[in-house]
Scaffold this active site. Structure first.
Site, PDB file in Angstrom:
ATOM      1  N   LYS A  32       8.114  15.554   1.259  1.00 45.23           N
ATOM      2  CA  LYS A  32       9.250  14.530   1.295  1.00 45.23           C
ATOM      3  C   LYS A  32      10.105  14.680   2.091  1.00 45.23           C
ATOM      4  O   LYS A  32      10.694  15.698   2.135  1.00 45.23           O
ATOM      5  CB  LYS A  32       9.580  14.328  -0.376  1.00 45.23           C
ATOM      6  CG  LYS A  32      10.559  13.644  -0.877  1.00 45.23           C
ATOM      7  CD  LYS A  32      10.926  13.582  -2.287  1.00 45.23           C
ATOM      8  CE  LYS A  32      12.098  12.743  -2.522  1.00 45.23           C
ATOM      9  NZ  LYS A  32      13.034  13.079  -3.502  1.00 45.23           N
ATOM     10  N   LYS A  45      10.800  19.633   0.503  1.00 45.11           N
ATOM     11  CA  LYS A  45      11.430  18.566   0.106  1.00 45.11           C
ATOM     12  C   LYS A  45      12.566  18.774   1.076  1.00 45.11           C
ATOM     13  O   LYS A  45      13.516  19.684   0.957  1.00 45.11           O
ATOM     14  CB  LYS A  45      12.025  18.455  -1.268  1.00 45.11           C
ATOM     15  CG  LYS A  45      12.979  17.168  -1.308  1.00 45.11           C
ATOM     16  CD  LYS A  45      12.964  16.899  -2.893  1.00 45.11           C
ATOM     17  CE  LYS A  45      14.206  16.019  -3.272  1.00 45.11           C
ATOM     18  NZ  LYS A  45      14.462  15.667  -4.711  1.00 45.11           N
ATOM     19  N   SER A  60      12.799   6.099  -1.048  1.00 41.78           N
ATOM     20  CA  SER A  60      13.636   4.934  -1.063  1.00 41.78           C
ATOM     21  C   SER A  60      14.195   4.252   0.041  1.00 41.78           C
ATOM     22  O   SER A  60      14.203   3.178   0.361  1.00 41.78           O
ATOM     23  CB  SER A  60      14.748   5.110  -2.196  1.00 41.78           C
ATOM     24  OG  SER A  60      15.730   6.154  -1.404  1.00 41.78           O
TER      25      SER A  60
HETATM   26  C1  PBG Z   1      15.562  14.173  -7.751  1.00 39.94           C
HETATM   27  C2  PBG Z   1      14.979  13.435  -6.719  1.00 39.94           C
HETATM   28  C3  PBG Z   1      15.416  12.538  -5.661  1.00 39.94           C
HETATM   29  C4  PBG Z   1      14.393  11.841  -5.167  1.00 39.94           C
HETATM   30  C5  PBG Z   1      13.467  12.067  -6.136  1.00 39.94           C
HETATM   31  N1  PBG Z   1      13.713  13.090  -7.035  1.00 39.94           N
HETATM   32  C6  PBG Z   1      16.678  12.578  -4.953  1.00 39.94           C
HETATM   33  C7  PBG Z   1      17.627  13.620  -4.478  1.00 39.94           C
HETATM   34  O1  PBG Z   1      16.762  14.905  -4.364  1.00 39.94           O
HETATM   35  O2  PBG Z   1      18.514  13.372  -4.085  1.00 39.94           O
HETATM   36  C8  PBG Z   1      14.373  10.899  -3.913  1.00 39.94           C
HETATM   37  C9  PBG Z   1      13.341   9.779  -3.867  1.00 39.94           C
HETATM   38  C10 PBG Z   1      13.596   8.678  -3.057  1.00 39.94           C
HETATM   39  O3  PBG Z   1      14.497   8.535  -2.293  1.00 39.94           O
HETATM   40  O4  PBG Z   1      12.915   7.599  -3.357  1.00 39.94           O
HETATM   41  N2  PBG Z   1      16.023  15.426  -7.044  1.00 39.94           N
END
Ligand code: PBG
Length: 326
Positions: A248, A195, A274
């Site tokens: 991700k 991630k 997103s």
């Molecule tokens: C929580 C989380 C996030 C996303 C999924 N779980 C945000 C982040 O890490 O700031 C992002 C999902 C998306 O952008 O669709 N940690």
């Protein structure tokens, strides 16, 4: 043999032959639909930067989940918006927390829908970081216990799969041990293994109200410039007992999806995040892109790169489009 004997166009001449030659086929069963659950009743508020995505109270979430299931989607991923936040993020593991209640309701109202829960503290902490703060930093080892507690509380509520997204070292092992100790040997773990610290999460943080109040997430999420490090992250999670590993975001990281596919025989998931969704919706609203064709092309590309599963806010629309045929 080369041109003119070889002509690649022969196998593209009409729709029948194109369908026979198709290497990658999307299916609604590939999709996981991320949803935001808020406290209260009868709440449905659109996320401004994500047209078509809403924060639902549990009752309306159940209706939307049923709609997704009817379209052929088999799984949802739940994110919670708690009524209040604190330093530790205690709403994350509250027995009667917003996600725990929603899981119970969904399990009774849409029994054959798989429920995956996001396990993280950022939506629940007053500072917006994914772990607890000690000396101005996110403390890795102190956070593990809270994540494990959160995962167990989701399993108790009936979650089929827990999905840690915090990027603490060692969390998959800590969660596996805690689930097993609590009798949840059958609850699977889908780890956000690679991630990245990405600008593409911007709209999500509006939706989940989870932007950090100070600093950023670069001390725990990965540097977008790194590819070899993703392999280390993925293999670490495989060793710790992950059942599914995730990459991700998806689109700027298709090389990582492809690497993941080659590195392990575990199912690979990719998160079409997103910001990737918001770009398509904005361009489509302006008439600059054909939403349906663009979306299906993106999802096909993610699958072609090596993803078995795709987390996407387009899930219900895409499932419908696949039902209708192209
Ligand atoms: C929580 C989380 C996030 C996303 C999924 N779980 C945000 C982040 O890490 O700031 C992002 C999902 C998306 O952008 O669709 N940690």
């Amino acid at each position: 043999m080369a041109y003119p004997q070889t002509r690649l166009r022969r196998l593209r001449a009409n729709e029948s032959i194109r369908q026979m030659m198709r290497e990658t086929e999307l299916s609604a069963a590939d999709f996981i639909y991320p949803m935001f659950v808020a406290p209260g009743l009868d709440v449905k508020v659109e996320v401004p930067s994500m047209p078509g995505v809403y924060r639902f109270s549990a009752d309306l979430l159940a209706a939307e989940a049923a709609r997704a299931r009817e379209a052929g989607v088999r799984a949802v991923l739940l994110f919670g918006l708690p009524p209040s936040k604190d330093e530790e993020g205690s709403g994350a593991w509250a027995k009667d927390g917003v996600v725990q209640r929603a899981v119970r309701l969904l399990k009774s109202s849409v029994p054959d829908l798989l429920i995956i829960t996001d396990v993280c503290l950022c939506e629940y902490t007053s500072h917006g970081h994914c772990g607890i703060i000690r000396n101005g930093e996110v403390d890795n080892d102190a956070t593990l216990e809270l994540l494990a507690r959160t995962a167990v509380s989701h399993a108790e509520a009936g979650a089929d799969i827990v999905a840690p997204s915090d990027m603490m070292d060692g969390r998959v092992g800590a969660i596996r041990d805690a689930l097993d100790a609590a009798g949840f040997q059958s609850t699977a773990i889908m780890s956000y293994a690679a991630k990245y610290a990405s600008a593409f999460y911007g709209p999500f943080r509006d939706a989940a109200e989870s932007a950090p109040r100070f600093g950023d997430r670069r001390a725990y999420q990965m540097d977008p410039a790194n590819r070899r490090e993703a392999a280390r992250e993925i293999l670490a999670d495989v060793d710790e007992g992950a059942d599914i590993i995730m990459v991700k975001p998806a689109l700027a990281y298709l090389d990582i999806v492809s690497d993941a596919r080659a590195l392990t025989d575990l199912p690979v998931a990719a998160y079409n995040v997103s910001g990737e969704y918001a770009m398509v919706k904005a361009a489509a609203a302006n008439g600059w892109l054909d939403e349906r064709r663009t979306t299906l092309e993106i999802l096909t590309g993610i699958k072609r790169a090596g993803a078995d599963l795709i987390l996407t806010y387009h899930a219900v629309d895409a499932a419908r489009w696949l039902q209708e045929g192209t």
